[in-house]
Design a protein around this motif. Structure first.
Motif, PDB file in Angstrom:
ATOM      1  N   ARG A   1     -23.215 -17.077  38.353  1.00 42.57           N
ATOM      2  CA  ARG A   1     -22.439 -17.644  39.463  1.00 42.57           C
ATOM      3  C   ARG A   1     -22.015 -16.561  40.438  1.00 42.57           C
ATOM      4  O   ARG A   1     -21.981 -16.773  41.659  1.00 42.57           O
TER       5      ARG A   1
ATOM      6  N   ASP B   1     -25.027 -15.782  42.619  1.00 41.26           N
ATOM      7  CA  ASP B   1     -25.221 -16.804  43.649  1.00 41.26           C
ATOM      8  C   ASP B   1     -24.235 -16.625  44.801  1.00 41.26           C
ATOM      9  O   ASP B   1     -24.599 -16.802  45.975  1.00 41.26           O
TER      10      ASP B   1
ATOM     11  N   ASP C   1     -15.291 -15.904  38.730  1.00 40.76           N
ATOM     12  CA  ASP C   1     -15.452 -16.901  39.785  1.00 40.76           C
ATOM     13  C   ASP C   1     -14.343 -16.622  40.789  1.00 40.76           C
ATOM     14  O   ASP C   1     -13.185 -16.991  40.571  1.00 40.76           O
TER      15      ASP C   1
END
Length: 412
Positions: A253, A256, A325
């Motif tokens: 993540r 990305d 995150d």
């Protein structure tokens, strides 16, 4: 990226990483390596131990490769600066994941001292095309183990022995604790400056709170504890496959998000990231070093939002990897909270230092480590090359950056 650029990049990578024999036909003026020792080798098949003599002004040093594990364990226990990267199990992980071979070396000096150089070799058709490293990129620092720590004259002897080898390139990157024994430069050796942040844990958590952390750092860490408690952040710790998977999911993540920020194709960036940091790497480390590898995963409502991996051995705890995150972790200060957990764990284990690794020149990452009390320690990587590979890699890196910049411009 247009098709021609993509083909050019692939060709360059092929020349650099897969077919070094092509460089032998290029007309390049090579710099010689100054040899400070003569070496007489007793040839043996590559699968069997090799033995040879290294002749220096202080006598004859006997060398053996690979290192017997019982001897390695004895020398490791006697070196106060030994880190998890210098464990034999760590070398086994490199070999199992990346296909390197054990090329470790044991030196027995004339005065009876034993030195261990953990090192791996990339197999090649001919020995003159092989690559040796202590250790490869992404696998931490290597260097020389010795009772009480390595001495400068012993470093010179080992460098001379490596210079007499036939490998295409041999690189050694000692850690911060051993760096003072290594030279600032050596004839015929390419020296690549590096720097890491290190937190002194002497005195434990009490000393950190009262002496080493600034008022701003203390407020930030206490805020992370308060926010974690209020939000119901749950920390899971261990080395289980489930924690490895949670860490790697966060890593993908993070990749990305980086692709979106740089306006690059997610598939391209993800492919690069998985090639540089494969899942098998973290699975192997967690399984092979259960008492050393410490994974901390912060979850919010069951969902992973941040994770760290630290490696604890002897007097040094290494902050090896950290991902999060950003959208969820940043408001909760989850990264700071996990760092506080790892630092406390290192203090409880009696560690003397908390090494936070290199930052790759990323200002925000360096500031994050400085806010945790990390001071800069300088070290270097030493490369003995038969061809100017470092310069070629630097040029290829600039080409890739230029292609990325062009691609981002076109997408925007």
């Amino acid at each position: 990226m247009d098709r021609g650029s993509r083909r050019l990049g692939s060709t360059l990578r092929l020349l650099l990483f897969r077919s070094p024999e092509h460089w032998a036909v290029v007309s390049i003026r090579l710099g010689g390596v100054v040899r400070r020792a003569s070496v007489s080798h007793h040839q043996a098949p590559e699968s069997e131990p090799r033995e040879w003599d290294v002749h220096t002004g202080d006598g004859v040093t006997r060398a053996v490769s690979p290192v017997p594990r019982e001897t390695w364990a004895k020398v490791l226990a006697a070196d106060p600066g030994a880190t998890a990267f210098l464990l034999p199990q760590w070398l086994d992980c490199i070999c199992s994941v990346r296909g390197w071979q054990d090329a470790s070396r044991l030196y027995r000096t004339a005065e009876g001292r034993e030195l261990v150089l953990p090192m791996v070799r990339r197999p090649a058709w001919f020995r003159a095309l092989s690559l040796q490293s202590s250790f490869p990129p992404g696998w931490g620092t290597g260097g020389i183990l010795a009772s009480g720590g390595v001495r400068p004259d012993e470093v010179d002897m080992v460098l001379a022995d490596l210079a007499s080898d036939r490998a295409l390139r041999t690189s050694v990157r000692p850690d911060f604790a051993a760096a003072p024994a290594w030279p600032g430069g050596a004839p015929g050796v390419v020296t690549v400056p590096r720097r890491v942040h290190v937190l002194d844990l002497d005195g434990g958590m009490d000393a950190l709170w009262s002496q080493r952390w600034s008022g701003k750092s203390r407020r930030g860490l206490r805020s992370s504890e308060r926010k974690a408690e209020q939000a119901g952040l749950v920390i899971e710790s261990g080395h289980s496959p489930e924690l490895v998977s949670a860490f790697y999911d966060l890593y993908l993540r993070w990749i990305d998000r980086r692709a979106r920020e740089r306006q690059l194709p997610s598939a391209v960036v993800r492919s690069r990231g998985k090639r540089a940091e494969p899942l098998a790497k973290f699975q192997a480390v967690a399984a092979s070093l259960p008492g050393t590898c410490r994974i901390h995963v912060a979850r919010l409502d069951g969902e992973p939002v941040a994770a760290t991996i630290s490696l604890l051995h002897g007097s040094i705890c290494i902050y090896w990897r950290g991902v999060s995150d950003k959208r969820t972790a940043a408001p909760l200060r989850a990264n700071q909270f996990l760092q506080l957990r790892s630092i406390k764990e290192a203090c409880d284990a009696g560690c003397r230092y908390y090494e936070m690794g290199e930052s790759g020149g990323v200002t925000s990452l360096e500031q994050f480590k400085a806010n945790l009390g990390g001071g800069v320690r300088t070290l270097a990587e030493y490369r003995i090359e038969r061809l100017p590979l470092t310069g070629l890699q630097d040029r290829l890196g600039r080409i890739r950056n230029a292609v990325d910049a062009r691609l981002a411009t076109r997408r925007s």
